[in-house]
Design a protein around this motif. Structure first.
Motif, mmCIF file in Angstrom:
data_model
loop_
_atom_site.group_PDB
_atom_site.id
_atom_site.type_symbol
_atom_site.label_atom_id
_atom_site.label_comp_id
_atom_site.label_asym_id
_atom_site.label_seq_id
_atom_site.Cartn_x
_atom_site.Cartn_y
_atom_site.Cartn_z
ATOM 1 N N ALA A 142 0.837 -1.199 0.000
ATOM 2 C CA ALA A 142 0.000 0.000 0.000
ATOM 3 C C ALA A 142 0.871 1.248 0.000
ATOM 4 N N SER A 143 0.271 2.360 -0.381
ATOM 5 C CA SER A 143 0.984 3.638 -0.441
ATOM 6 C C SER A 143 0.796 4.465 0.822
ATOM 7 N N SER A 144 0.019 3.967 1.767
ATOM 8 C CA SER A 144 -0.190 4.677 3.029
ATOM 9 C C SER A 144 -0.300 3.660 4.166
ATOM 10 N N TYR A 145 -0.110 4.151 5.381
ATOM 11 C CA TYR A 145 -0.114 3.285 6.559
ATOM 12 C C TYR A 145 -1.508 3.158 7.159
ATOM 13 N N SER A 146 -1.741 2.000 7.795
ATOM 14 C CA SER A 146 -2.958 1.743 8.552
ATOM 15 C C SER A 146 -2.573 1.317 9.968
ATOM 16 N N LYS A 147 -3.507 1.461 10.892
ATOM 17 C CA LYS A 147 -3.245 1.061 12.270
ATOM 18 C C LYS A 147 -3.346 -0.457 12.397
ATOM 19 N N TYR A 148 -2.346 -1.051 13.019
ATOM 20 C CA TYR A 148 -2.339 -2.496 13.243
ATOM 21 C C TYR A 148 -3.172 -2.819 14.480
ATOM 22 N N THR A 149 -4.147 -3.699 14.328
ATOM 23 C CA THR A 149 -5.004 -4.085 15.456
ATOM 24 C C THR A 149 -5.042 -5.585 15.692
ATOM 25 N N GLN A 150 -4.699 -6.387 14.690
ATOM 26 C CA GLN A 150 -4.745 -7.834 14.826
ATOM 27 C C GLN A 150 -3.824 -8.468 13.785
ATOM 28 N N PRO A 151 -3.459 -9.740 13.972
ATOM 29 C CA PRO A 151 -2.576 -10.391 13.005
ATOM 30 C C PRO A 151 -3.123 -10.308 11.582
ATOM 31 N N LEU A 152 -2.212 -10.217 10.640
ATOM 32 C CA LEU A 152 -2.568 -10.100 9.230
ATOM 33 C C LEU A 152 -2.612 -11.488 8.599
ATOM 34 N N SER A 153 -3.720 -11.804 7.947
ATOM 35 C CA SER A 153 -3.840 -13.046 7.190
ATOM 36 C C SER A 153 -3.490 -12.739 5.740
ATOM 37 N N ILE A 154 -2.437 -13.348 5.253
ATOM 38 C CA ILE A 154 -1.956 -13.040 3.903
ATOM 39 C C ILE A 154 -2.064 -14.301 3.056
ATOM 40 N N ASN A 155 -3.098 -14.371 2.246
ATOM 41 C CA ASN A 155 -3.366 -15.561 1.445
ATOM 42 C C ASN A 155 -3.594 -15.215 -0.021
ATOM 43 N N THR A 156 -2.935 -14.176 -0.479
ATOM 44 C CA THR A 156 -2.964 -13.817 -1.899
ATOM 45 C C THR A 156 -1.639 -14.216 -2.520
ATOM 46 N N GLU A 157 -1.703 -14.988 -3.587
ATOM 47 C CA GLU A 157 -0.488 -15.497 -4.216
ATOM 48 C C GLU A 157 0.188 -14.408 -5.042
ATOM 49 N N LYS A 158 1.306 -13.925 -4.529
ATOM 50 C CA LYS A 158 2.123 -12.945 -5.241
ATOM 51 C C LYS A 158 3.261 -12.506 -4.323
ATOM 52 N N ALA A 159 4.127 -11.645 -4.840
ATOM 53 C CA ALA A 159 5.165 -11.033 -4.021
ATOM 54 C C ALA A 159 4.549 -9.889 -3.216
ATOM 55 N N HIS A 160 4.895 -9.815 -1.946
ATOM 56 C CA HIS A 160 4.343 -8.798 -1.052
ATOM 57 C C HIS A 160 5.467 -7.943 -0.469
ATOM 58 N N THR A 161 5.126 -6.713 -0.139
ATOM 59 C CA THR A 161 6.026 -5.828 0.597
ATOM 60 C C THR A 161 5.283 -5.287 1.816
ATOM 61 N N LEU A 162 5.888 -5.464 2.972
ATOM 62 C CA LEU A 162 5.275 -5.015 4.223
ATOM 63 C C LEU A 162 6.209 -4.029 4.921
ATOM 64 N N TYR A 163 5.684 -2.841 5.219
ATOM 65 C CA TYR A 163 6.384 -1.855 6.036
ATOM 66 C C TYR A 163 5.642 -1.725 7.374
ATOM 67 N N TYR A 164 6.395 -1.500 8.455
ATOM 68 C CA TYR A 164 5.744 -1.354 9.756
ATOM 69 C C TYR A 164 6.651 -0.580 10.715
ATOM 70 N N TYR A 165 6.030 0.104 11.669
ATOM 71 C CA TYR A 165 6.763 0.825 12.708
ATOM 72 C C TYR A 165 5.782 1.143 13.837
ATOM 73 N N ALA A 166 6.321 1.546 14.985
ATOM 74 C CA ALA A 166 5.482 1.925 16.131
ATOM 75 C C ALA A 166 5.897 3.314 16.617
ATOM 76 N N PHE A 167 4.990 3.956 17.341
ATOM 77 C CA PHE A 167 5.310 5.241 17.982
ATOM 78 C C PHE A 167 4.723 5.234 19.386
ATOM 79 N N ASP A 168 5.326 6.032 20.272
ATOM 80 C CA ASP A 168 4.906 6.017 21.671
ATOM 81 C C ASP A 168 4.007 7.208 21.996
ATOM 82 N N HIS A 169 3.639 7.336 23.270
ATOM 83 C CA HIS A 169 2.638 8.324 23.686
ATOM 84 C C HIS A 169 3.147 9.763 23.683
ATOM 85 N N VAL A 170 4.462 9.955 23.553
ATOM 86 C CA VAL A 170 4.963 11.328 23.509
ATOM 87 C C VAL A 170 5.489 11.698 22.123
ATOM 88 N N GLY A 171 5.290 10.820 21.133
ATOM 89 C CA GLY A 171 5.608 11.166 19.748
ATOM 90 C C GLY A 171 6.905 10.617 19.199
#
Length: 248
Positions: A160-189
């Motif tokens: 995807a071209s934008s981020y979404s909030k992670y709330t539960q495990p991702l089920s990835i069952n589409t046959e193709k090459a995938h790219t996953l980006y991820y990061y976290a941030f804390d309560h003070v930024g």
């Protein structure tokens, strides 16, 4: 003919970049309060004030002795810092408490970003040529830890071209090459640098074919020199094993 392959399954933890990294949203440096504790992003300036009433007029404090380091001041220590006063005074008598007790106001400085880990599970896998392939049932979970103010959220971008909030495990069952980006941030930024994982999911079985190489006769009678030639193809993870069974 039965080909056994538990390779055709895909997920890659390689450094190849399959998709441009999405732009991370801005995370404002701020103050966070929880359960009576106050957390401040460590690089923010701190101005001190006091009041003689709970909701009274605020009076700014300034420093003459250490003017070059105050107004504002910066917290030097990761974690708890103290604003101090010597010595404690009994609220009812107005006299110094004995044994003497120092007044301490806790203020927590947080200048470190969270650290996020990733886990792939639920599917068989096979690694080849710098790529890890996963099959049916792939789940991806993210978990993050922060030592001071705590994790506010984890964001991810899967193909995807934008981020979404992670709330539960991702089920990835589409046959193709995938790219996953991820990061976290804390309560003070504080936000960590985005992590990248490239992988491929392979859900299709290979195709197998056979032919006879040599002299054949009617009624499937073969010359002694004739041979069975087997071939298998797989478009993603490749063929691991081709097996054959026969009766005579």
């Amino acid at each position: 003919m039965n080909r056994v392959l538990y390779a055709g399954l895909a997920m890659v933890l390689s450094c190849a970049t399959a998709l441009a990294q999405p732009k991370k949203p801005e995370h404002t440096k701020k103050v966070f309060k929880k359960e009576g504790d106050t957390y401040v992003q460590k690089s923010l300036p701190v101005y001190l004030s006091f009041s003689t009433e709970p909701q009274g007029e605020q009076h700014r404090l300034t420093s003459k002795k250490t003017k070059e380091y105050a107004d504002p001041m910066y917290l030097d220590t990761e974690g708890v810092n103290y604003i101090r006063s010597h010595w404690a005074v009994d609220k009812s008598t107005g006299k110094t408490v004995y044994p003497q007790v120092e007044i301490l106001y806790e203020l927590y400085a947080d200048g470190l970003a969270p650290a996020t880990s990733i886990d792939f599970y639920g599917a068989p896998y096979y690694r080849a040529g710098g790529t890890t392939y996963y099959g049916q049932g792939l789940e991806v979970s993210l978990a993050s830890r922060d030592g001071v103010s705590g994790v506010e959220a984890i964001h991810y971008a899967l193909n995807a071209s934008s981020y979404s909030k992670y709330t539960q495990p991702l089920s990835i069952n589409t046959e193709k090459a995938h790219t996953l980006y991820y990061y976290a941030f804390d309560h003070v930024g504080n936000d960590e640098a985005a992590h990248e994982r490239n992988f491929t999911v392979d859900l299709s079985a290979p195709n197998s074919d056979s032919r006879i190489d040599g002299i054949t006769h009617q009624n499937n009678i073969l010359a002694p020199s004739a041979k069975f030639v087997l071939s298998s193809k797989d478009n993603l993870s490749g063929v691991r094993t081709t097996s054959v069974s026969y009766t005579h």
